[in-house]
Design an enzyme around this catalytic site. Structure first.
Site, PDB file in Angstrom:
ATOM      1  N   PHE A 111       0.803  -1.233   0.000  1.00 39.53           N
ATOM      2  CA  PHE A 111       0.000   0.000   0.000  1.00 39.53           C
ATOM      3  C   PHE A 111       0.838   1.285   0.000  1.00 39.53           C
ATOM      4  O   PHE A 111       0.297   2.376  -0.101  1.00 39.53           O
ATOM      5  CB  PHE A 111      -0.931   0.027   1.227  1.00 39.53           C
ATOM      6  N   LYS A 280      13.800 -12.200   5.455  1.00 43.93           N
ATOM      7  CA  LYS A 280      13.510 -13.264   6.431  1.00 43.93           C
ATOM      8  C   LYS A 280      12.078 -13.780   6.279  1.00 43.93           C
ATOM      9  O   LYS A 280      11.769 -14.903   6.686  1.00 43.93           O
ATOM     10  CB  LYS A 280      13.782 -12.787   7.856  1.00 43.93           C
TER      11      LYS A 280
HETATM   12  N1  LIG Z   1       2.591  -7.714  12.823  1.00 44.90           N
HETATM   13  C1  LIG Z   1       3.831  -7.911  13.198  1.00 44.90           C
HETATM   14  O1  LIG Z   1       4.111  -8.688  14.119  1.00 44.90           O
HETATM   15  C2  LIG Z   1       4.942  -7.134  12.543  1.00 44.90           C
HETATM   16  C3  LIG Z   1       6.111  -6.961  13.257  1.00 44.90           C
HETATM   17  C4  LIG Z   1       7.157  -6.245  12.682  1.00 44.90           C
HETATM   18  C5  LIG Z   1       7.003  -5.713  11.412  1.00 44.90           C
HETATM   19  N2  LIG Z   1       5.839  -5.887  10.747  1.00 44.90           N
HETATM   20  C6  LIG Z   1       5.746  -5.250   9.426  1.00 44.90           C
HETATM   21  O2  LIG Z   1       5.019  -4.037   9.591  1.00 44.90           O
HETATM   22  C7  LIG Z   1       4.297  -3.719   8.397  1.00 44.90           C
HETATM   23  C8  LIG Z   1       2.853  -3.463   8.772  1.00 44.90           C
HETATM   24  O3  LIG Z   1       2.299  -4.630   9.292  1.00 44.90           O
HETATM   25  P1  LIG Z   1       1.030  -4.675  10.262  1.00 44.90           P
HETATM   26  O4  LIG Z   1       1.193  -5.930  11.061  1.00 44.90           O
HETATM   27  O5  LIG Z   1       0.854  -3.414  10.995  1.00 44.90           O
HETATM   28  O6  LIG Z   1      -0.180  -4.790   9.227  1.00 44.90           O
HETATM   29  P2  LIG Z   1      -1.331  -5.895   9.170  1.00 44.90           P
HETATM   30  O7  LIG Z   1      -0.798  -7.189   8.670  1.00 44.90           O
HETATM   31  O8  LIG Z   1      -2.038  -5.898  10.457  1.00 44.90           O
HETATM   32  O9  LIG Z   1      -2.202  -5.339   7.941  1.00 44.90           O
HETATM   33  C9  LIG Z   1      -3.406  -4.761   8.011  1.00 44.90           C
HETATM   34  C10 LIG Z   1      -3.327  -3.268   7.807  1.00 44.90           C
HETATM   35  O10 LIG Z   1      -3.461  -2.947   6.412  1.00 44.90           O
HETATM   36  C11 LIG Z   1      -4.416  -1.918   6.292  1.00 44.90           C
HETATM   37  N3  LIG Z   1      -5.030  -1.902   4.968  1.00 44.90           N
HETATM   38  C12 LIG Z   1      -5.875  -2.815   4.414  1.00 44.90           C
HETATM   39  N4  LIG Z   1      -6.223  -2.419   3.168  1.00 44.90           N
HETATM   40  C13 LIG Z   1      -5.562  -1.252   2.935  1.00 44.90           C
HETATM   41  C14 LIG Z   1      -5.480  -0.373   1.831  1.00 44.90           C
HETATM   42  N5  LIG Z   1      -6.136  -0.603   0.697  1.00 44.90           N
HETATM   43  N6  LIG Z   1      -4.703   0.735   1.945  1.00 44.90           N
HETATM   44  C15 LIG Z   1      -3.999   0.975   3.067  1.00 44.90           C
HETATM   45  N7  LIG Z   1      -4.030   0.184   4.148  1.00 44.90           N
HETATM   46  C16 LIG Z   1      -4.795  -0.930   4.076  1.00 44.90           C
HETATM   47  C17 LIG Z   1      -5.393  -2.212   7.385  1.00 44.90           C
HETATM   48  O11 LIG Z   1      -6.175  -1.090   7.681  1.00 44.90           O
HETATM   49  C18 LIG Z   1      -4.473  -2.577   8.523  1.00 44.90           C
HETATM   50  O12 LIG Z   1      -4.023  -1.423   9.178  1.00 44.90           O
HETATM   51  C19 LIG Z   1       4.516  -4.910   7.457  1.00 44.90           C
HETATM   52  O13 LIG Z   1       5.524  -4.605   6.537  1.00 44.90           O
HETATM   53  C20 LIG Z   1       4.987  -6.023   8.372  1.00 44.90           C
HETATM   54  O14 LIG Z   1       5.848  -6.951   7.737  1.00 44.90           O
HETATM   55  C21 LIG Z   1       4.798  -6.571  11.281  1.00 44.90           C
HETATM   56  O1  LIG Z   2       4.253 -12.224  11.602  1.00 43.55           O
HETATM   57  P1  LIG Z   2       5.243 -11.986  10.504  1.00 43.55           P
HETATM   58  O2  LIG Z   2       5.650 -13.262   9.823  1.00 43.55           O
HETATM   59  O3  LIG Z   2       4.797 -10.904   9.564  1.00 43.55           O
HETATM   60  O4  LIG Z   2       6.561 -11.481  11.226  1.00 43.55           O
HETATM   61  C1  LIG Z   2       6.406 -10.530  12.230  1.00 43.55           C
HETATM   62  C2  LIG Z   2       7.694  -9.829  12.530  1.00 43.55           C
HETATM   63  O5  LIG Z   2       8.294  -9.347  11.350  1.00 43.55           O
HETATM   64  C3  LIG Z   2       8.648 -10.677  13.313  1.00 43.55           C
HETATM   65  O6  LIG Z   2       9.783  -9.899  13.653  1.00 43.55           O
END
Ligand SMILES: NC(=O)c1ccc[n+]([C@@H]2O[C@H](COP(=O)([O-])OP(=O)(O)OC[C@H]3O[C@@H](n4cnc5c(N)ncnc54)[C@H](O)[C@@H]3O)[C@@H](O)[C@H]2O)c1
Ligand SMILES: O=P(O)(O)OC[C@H](O)CO
Length: 424
Positions: A111, A280
């Site tokens: 996005f 990863k």
């Molecule tokens: N969840 C984790 O544990 C974690 C940890 C570290 C890093 N990350 C990274 O952080 C980033 C964000 O992940 P997250 O876990 O917050 O997201 P998520 O997997 O919870 O994704 C859902 C999000 O996407 C949004 N969304 C859905 N459709 C959309 C659209 N059309 N336009 C814009 N937004 C839209 C939703 O509103 C929601 O906020 C990713 O790159 C992920 O790899 C995640």
């Molecule tokens: O839940 P995942 O696989 O998107 O991984 C979450 C975080 O990136 C872990 O550090």
């Protein structure tokens, strides 16, 4: 002080988090706790941009932002976690970023292009960013980091945060570590000579000597052309942070993110940190595949070893020798993230369930994640198309195997033979 003149650091930074998913909401919680704890540096109120949607709450259909602001809980993406009351959910992207000097990009990587096009020209020109996105930007021309892409597109500097950070554990305030890579032009840290700075190590993973020197002297703005740790000169002519604001340097960013339960290490290897977080996720899918097949911990350890080798190789091959191997082998953003992601991340869990049930990873994502998005599946496809165009698939047998399993061209049983080529 002469009347009408602002003393140094009279102004405070306003922070906006762009994204409110599982990690976006968790990072927003951390930041709002820290802006409240450090009123000398930051405005207390933190804006969180929410992609608006309707949710069922207490028997009624309501807007997600309304529920977050009234009940201080993101019931869809981070249920059962109390959010600070100084965190404001905002459905208007333009309004959320207006007047913000620190922008935190935290949303699924698919996005980000649309989000940036919406806010281009509408942000504070001297804003600085941190990308928490785990993915890489692949186009016909090549592969780049989202931190770079965001910075170039918006005309700001953007660093990267990544680490062994499963959001639900951090939201529950269970101790973890993270890595923030920030390698800004010297002018950011040079214009406040009154700031006390501690000497930094000269290792490639610490602030560069260029930064150290810059902190001790005023750099003329004419000399602003900046090369980052891998010798890349930014396309952007940056606007300096005005002297009435606290400097946006390692110390300020550490203060913004560090909590007793979330320990921050600051480095300068933006490429290494970003690539660790993106690649990863491909390896975590492979770990899920072999675990789902019932092959146990030895097979999973083999996947992690091979995955780490391909991550380092990819970094060195496409991002130059200045990417520090140490980022992959010593930092939370490298090996630690690989281990946690292959143990309990969503990519791992969904891949494991897909093999156990004999369905696709995408089907598991749709039925099990309640709107959360996997990053590994799209990253595997994007990295493969990049490698294929350069006829390099064979040099990355694990990444290629994951792609082919997702596409149905191979099965999990083929993995040992496919990756054996790596050791041949
Ligand atoms: N969840 C984790 O544990 C974690 C940890 C570290 C890093 N990350 C990274 O952080 C980033 C964000 O992940 P997250 O876990 O917050 O997201 P998520 O997997 O919870 O994704 C859902 C999000 O996407 C949004 N969304 C859905 N459709 C959309 C659209 N059309 N336009 C814009 N937004 C839209 C939703 O509103 C929601 O906020 C990713 O790159 C992920 O790899 C995640
Ligand atoms: O839940 P995942 O696989 O998107 O991984 C979450 C975080 O990136 C872990 O550090």
């Amino acid at each position: 002080m002469a009347p009408g003149l602002l003393s140094v650091n009279d102004r405070k930074h306003k922070v906006t988090v762009i994204g409110s998913g599982n990690w976006g909401s968790t990072i927003s919680k951390i930041i709002a706790e820290n802006t409240k704890a450090h009123p000398n540096l930051f405005e207390e109120e933190v804006q969180m941009w929410v992609y608006e949607e309707e949710v069922e709450y207490e028997g009624q259909t309501q807007k997600l932002t309304t529920v977050i602001n009234n009940h201080h809980e993101n019931i869809k993406y981070l249920p059962k976690v109390k959010l600070p009351t100084n965190l404001v959910a905002n459905p208007s992207l333009e309004d959320a970023v207006s007047n913000s000097t620190i922008l935190i990009f935290n949303l699924p990587h698919q996005f980000i292009h649309r989000i940036c096009s919406q806010i281009k020209g509408k942000i504070v020109p001297f804003a600085r960013g941190i990308s928490c996105i785990k993915g890489v930007n692949v186009t016909d021309e090549g592969v780049s980091l989202f931190s770079e892409w965001i910075g170039d597109d918006l005309g700001i500097y953007c660093g990267a945060l990544s680490g062994a950070n499963i959001a639900s554990e951090i939201a529950a305030e269970k101790w973890s570590e993270t890595t923030i890579a920030y390698d800004p032009p010297p002018m950011d840290s040079s214009r406040n000579p009154s700031r006390v700075t501690t000497p930094r190590s000269a290792t490639p993973n610490r602030a560069t000597s260029q930064q150290n020197a810059a902190e001790l002297s005023i750099t003329p703005l004419a000399n602003m052309q900046h090369k980052d740790a891998r010798g890349r000169t930014s396309k952007t002519k940056l606007t300096p942070v005005p002297p009435e604001f606290p400097p946006l340097d390692h110390e300020t960013f550490k203060t913004l993110f560090h909590r007793p339960y979330f320990h921050v290490r600051m480095v300068s290897d933006v490429a290494g940190v970003s690539l660790g977080g993106a690649l990863k996720n491909i390896v975590a899918l492979a770990a899920g595949f072999v675990d789902g097949r019932g092959w146990g911990d030895n097979a999973k350890a083999a996947i992690m070893r091979l995955g780490l080798l391909e991550m380092v190789k990819f970094g060195k091959e496409f991002f130059g020798e200045t990417v520090s191997t140490g980022t992959f082998t010593e930092e939370s953003a490298g090996v630690a993230d690989l281990i946690t992601s292959c143990s309990g991340g969503r990519n791992f869990r969904c891949a494991k369930k897909a093999v156990e049930r004999g369905i696709s990873v995408q089907e598991v994502e749709q039925t099990e994640l309640n709107g959360q998005k996997l990053q590994g599946t799209s990253t595997a496809v994007e990295v493969n198309s990049f490698l294929k165009r350069r006829d390099l698939e064979h040099d990355y047998p694990l990444f290629t195997a994951v792609f082919n399993i997702l596409e149905g061209n191979n099965t999990v049983d083929d993995i040992p033979e496919l990756v054996a080529k790596a050791d041949a």
